[in-house]
Design an enzyme around this catalytic site. Sequence first.
Site, PDB file in Angstrom:
ATOM      1  N   GLU A  90       0.849  -1.194   0.000  1.00 31.02           N
ATOM      2  CA  GLU A  90       0.000   0.000   0.000  1.00 31.02           C
ATOM      3  C   GLU A  90       0.882   1.240   0.000  1.00 31.02           C
ATOM      4  O   GLU A  90       1.728   1.393   0.884  1.00 31.02           O
ATOM      5  CB  GLU A  90      -0.904  -0.043   1.242  1.00 31.02           C
ATOM      6  CG  GLU A  90      -1.832  -1.252   1.240  1.00 31.02           C
ATOM      7  CD  GLU A  90      -2.228  -1.702   2.639  1.00 31.02           C
ATOM      8  OE1 GLU A  90      -2.077  -0.937   3.606  1.00 31.02           O
ATOM      9  OE2 GLU A  90      -2.681  -2.856   2.760  1.00 31.02           O
ATOM     10  N   GLU A 115      -3.957  -6.836   3.142  1.00 32.96           N
ATOM     11  CA  GLU A 115      -2.727  -7.440   3.694  1.00 32.96           C
ATOM     12  C   GLU A 115      -2.629  -8.944   3.454  1.00 32.96           C
ATOM     13  O   GLU A 115      -1.550  -9.460   3.162  1.00 32.96           O
ATOM     14  CB  GLU A 115      -2.611  -7.149   5.191  1.00 32.96           C
ATOM     15  CG  GLU A 115      -2.224  -5.706   5.534  1.00 32.96           C
ATOM     16  CD  GLU A 115      -3.376  -4.730   5.392  1.00 32.96           C
ATOM     17  OE1 GLU A 115      -4.529  -5.176   5.219  1.00 32.96           O
ATOM     18  OE2 GLU A 115      -3.142  -3.498   5.447  1.00 32.96           O
ATOM     19  N   GLN A 175       2.269  -2.121   5.581  1.00 34.77           N
ATOM     20  CA  GLN A 175       2.538  -0.718   5.922  1.00 34.77           C
ATOM     21  C   GLN A 175       2.955  -0.506   7.382  1.00 34.77           C
ATOM     22  O   GLN A 175       3.892   0.236   7.651  1.00 34.77           O
ATOM     23  CB  GLN A 175       1.311   0.114   5.589  1.00 34.77           C
ATOM     24  CG  GLN A 175       1.624   1.571   5.429  1.00 34.77           C
ATOM     25  CD  GLN A 175       0.534   2.278   4.644  1.00 34.77           C
ATOM     26  OE1 GLN A 175      -0.565   2.482   5.160  1.00 34.77           O
ATOM     27  NE2 GLN A 175       0.825   2.646   3.412  1.00 34.77           N
ATOM     28  N   ASP A 200       1.418  -3.340  12.991  1.00 36.71           N
ATOM     29  CA  ASP A 200       0.106  -3.656  13.571  1.00 36.71           C
ATOM     30  C   ASP A 200      -0.822  -4.313  12.541  1.00 36.71           C
ATOM     31  O   ASP A 200      -1.692  -5.090  12.893  1.00 36.71           O
ATOM     32  CB  ASP A 200      -0.554  -2.369  14.085  1.00 36.71           C
ATOM     33  CG  ASP A 200       0.351  -1.635  15.056  1.00 36.71           C
ATOM     34  OD1 ASP A 200       0.046  -1.623  16.241  1.00 36.71           O
ATOM     35  OD2 ASP A 200       1.377  -1.087  14.607  1.00 36.71           O
ATOM     36  N   TYR A 201      -0.646  -3.999  11.267  1.00 36.19           N
ATOM     37  CA  TYR A 201      -1.552  -4.537  10.234  1.00 36.19           C
ATOM     38  C   TYR A 201      -1.142  -5.928   9.766  1.00 36.19           C
ATOM     39  O   TYR A 201      -1.853  -6.555   8.991  1.00 36.19           O
ATOM     40  CB  TYR A 201      -1.639  -3.604   9.031  1.00 36.19           C
ATOM     41  CG  TYR A 201      -1.937  -2.169   9.391  1.00 36.19           C
ATOM     42  CD1 TYR A 201      -2.686  -1.865  10.538  1.00 36.19           C
ATOM     43  CD2 TYR A 201      -1.476  -1.121   8.606  1.00 36.19           C
ATOM     44  CE1 TYR A 201      -2.947  -0.551  10.879  1.00 36.19           C
ATOM     45  CE2 TYR A 201      -1.740   0.189   8.945  1.00 36.19           C
ATOM     46  CZ  TYR A 201      -2.467   0.474  10.081  1.00 36.19           C
ATOM     47  OH  TYR A 201      -2.726   1.762  10.416  1.00 36.19           O
ATOM     48  N   HIS A 256      -0.697   2.148  15.723  1.00 35.30           N
ATOM     49  CA  HIS A 256       0.458   2.539  14.908  1.00 35.30           C
ATOM     50  C   HIS A 256       1.762   2.449  15.665  1.00 35.30           C
ATOM     51  O   HIS A 256       2.781   2.929  15.199  1.00 35.30           O
ATOM     52  CB  HIS A 256       0.300   3.969  14.373  1.00 35.30           C
ATOM     53  CG  HIS A 256      -0.839   4.099  13.421  1.00 35.30           C
ATOM     54  ND1 HIS A 256      -2.129   4.241  13.841  1.00 35.30           N
ATOM     55  CD2 HIS A 256      -0.874   4.082  12.068  1.00 35.30           C
ATOM     56  CE1 HIS A 256      -2.925   4.314  12.786  1.00 35.30           C
ATOM     57  NE2 HIS A 256      -2.188   4.215  11.713  1.00 35.30           N
TER      58      HIS A 256
END
Length: 803
Positions: free
Chosen positions: A498, A529, A551, A554-555, A596
């Site tokens: 992304e 993801e 990115q 956390d994702y 984040h």
Amino acid sequence: MEQTRRLSEKYLNKENILADYRLANLSRNLSIIGRREVLSGKAKFGIFGDGKEIIQIAMAKQFMEGDWRSGYYRDQTWMMAMGLYDSVEFFHQLYGNTDTKINPGSGGRVFNNHFSVRNINPDGSWRDLTRQKNSSADISPTAGQMPRLLGLAYASKLFRQNPDLQRFTTLSVNGNEVAFGSIGDASTSEGHFWETVNAAGVLQVPMAISVYDDGFGISVPKKYQTTKGSISEVLKGFGAEPGKPGIIIYKGRGWDYPGLVMLYEEGIRLCRRDHVPVLFHIDEVTQPLGHSTSGSHERYKSEERLKWEVDFDPIRKMREWIIEEGIATPDEVDKMAAEAEEEAKQSRKKSWDMFQAPIKIERDALVKIISDRPCRCQEPAKEEAVDKIAEELGRVLNPIRKDNFMAARKILRNICETCDASANLKEELYGWLKRNYSDASKSYDSFLYNETPTSVLKVKPIPPVYSANSAEVPGRQILRDNYDKLFAKYPLLVTFGEDTGKIGGVNQTLEGLQKKYGELRITDTGIRETTILGQGIGLALRGMRPIAEIQYLDYLMYALQILSDDLATTHYRTAGRMIAPLIISTRGHRLEGIWHSGSPMSMLINSVRGVYVCAPRDMTRAAGFYNTLLEGNDPAIVIEPLNGYRLKERMPDNIGEFRIPFGIPEVLSQGTDITIVTYGSTVRIAAEAVKQLAAHGISAELIDVQTLVPFDTGKIILDSVRKTNRVLFLDEDVPGGTTAFMMQETLEKQGGWFYLDSPPKTLTAKEHRPAYTTDGDYFSKPNAEDIFDAVYSMIKETVPQKY
Ligand SMILES: Cc1ncc(C[n+]2csc(CCOP(=O)(O)OP(=O)(O)O)c2C)c(N)n1
Ligand SMILES: [Mg+2]
């Protein structure tokens, strides 16, 4: 009749049709006998492809060398039709035979009907993937095969569209390869399916998904699975239209042999030629034996449905068609069926004997040691116990290795300590155990990581080199200039994620590089993801060098299932036959707020064993990890420290060349009073604390672990603890997380406990997620003052007079 007339000459050939009919029968008989083997206790679990035979035979006709499969546990007929599986191996899988020479697909590590085809040779070199039919290794979680399918198809697009890749002739022939996928009707309810279908439509890749619609997901019928009860109906919006590329959707019937042969011929031709994704919704599929050996379908299918399944059994329908069309007489077809049944029976016997023979040899050797023993014990109870255990073992009808080892280890406990003869007996028994146990455990405990010469652990390190005029630049620039060199050096390298493409990443670590190297190499993707990960896995399996960008750390949670179930097990579940050296680049630790600035490192290291985990403290280290990884063939995650992109670092003279080794911590400051062990973003904070401690007369040795997996293979931390006799494990993970892991590695595995003068200590973030704002950070995560106080109190405890 009409259909038969339209069946192309190529396929309307009596010999081929009868061979297909025979194969369908063989496969069905394997399923029937396989189920019986489980129910009679000879195998643990079984799941079979009954009812799906004809679809797969039709599909296999279009599967060419170089093509790829990403399917699921119903695909036994497909694999046999492609010559990649046979009836004896079918039973080897069912029994869990660990001999990789005869059960190569998984070496007994996974359920039956999970397949793989080597993509590397035993020495780690790549095979010629264009000269074999390829199957990526199956996983059991429903729809888990979908994300990787996207990557397998995407590779064809890159090979076709990027002229620089044409020379890689053993990986692809101009991207002509189709990636075939299969999935059950109920599994299309999973998000993975939708994400994959959407991404395939966006990317326009040669992906061919077949949905085997037997109306049920175990016991749950379609009406609870799919809107309108029809996957092709609800997918209509994805349909390709003139000027609006999409997906071509076909519908077929699972019992219609000529119809399916034609359907696949047309669909795959377009898919291969135009790189358009196709989806075959194959309805009216049966499951005559029920879902698996764990239950019976009479519990949930109506009488009416059960009768329909008998009437529309694909093999029965094929038989009717052959006879009606005058292709063969009933006698001819029945002879084929009888032959197939006999082959299935013989295969079972052959495989069972092959499974039992070595176990019985192993057992007989053990029983012989006991029965021939010269020593007779003074304690009758022990004597009796030994005889009883050996006798019981000898009586086990179908022994498995566990029976042998349980008996041997129990016997050892009952051997007396009194005479010389017993010492000999013990030695013999230990000899038996050692010989056989190491061999047995190797069957299960190997190939978690690449063990060949292409392992990243074997890559020669090169330190960064600096000169007097090495410039100080923001960290992101180190990564950017490093990437520039890497894209020039490795033509198979691609990165995608992304915001990765046009703007060069949210932290501009790829700034300007898309312009220089093109959209096919540095690419923006949708927010997805799971399939970014899958895209990477598929590319890696096909010999590309992908860096999938997630990115923020956390994702990665969105992709954790695929990361853990698929990528991390690829090498292990194929007993070393396949590698997927995917590099995952992400960024984490300190920034702002709950989503984040996470550092869920224990979640990662505990769920992705099989994937190396790098936690660089700055961008020079991060770049060095990428450089090392590209020289080897292992999957890994690199977590760039989020707060380091703007901080200044010296630009190494050998940018793009230096390589940071795996498993080698770096001692950043020498000290004598305490060892502080940490990694990633906390290193800088610890360095500040070390300065503060020095001002108060405490000498701390600071160690950056660098890679969490592998962890300190050279026992560098132990050397430090031996000197300082105190240790603090520090990070931003939860209490009991990665600090606990590091403590176990150091104190238990390395034996560091022996040198401690103070109780070991951990300092972590709070249990809650990191709160927003600088104060939120200060109160959520360890700061320099916390570290100072923790160390100070440890020292004070042991030398109170000094502090
Ligand atoms: C993620 C996940 N959830 C649940 C299961 C248990 N499970 C295995 S197969 C299955 C049903 C799948 O049905 P379908 O996709 O229609 O395939 P079929 O078995 O009917 O061919 C379920 C629920 C699983 N393996 N993975
Ligand atoms: Mg189903």
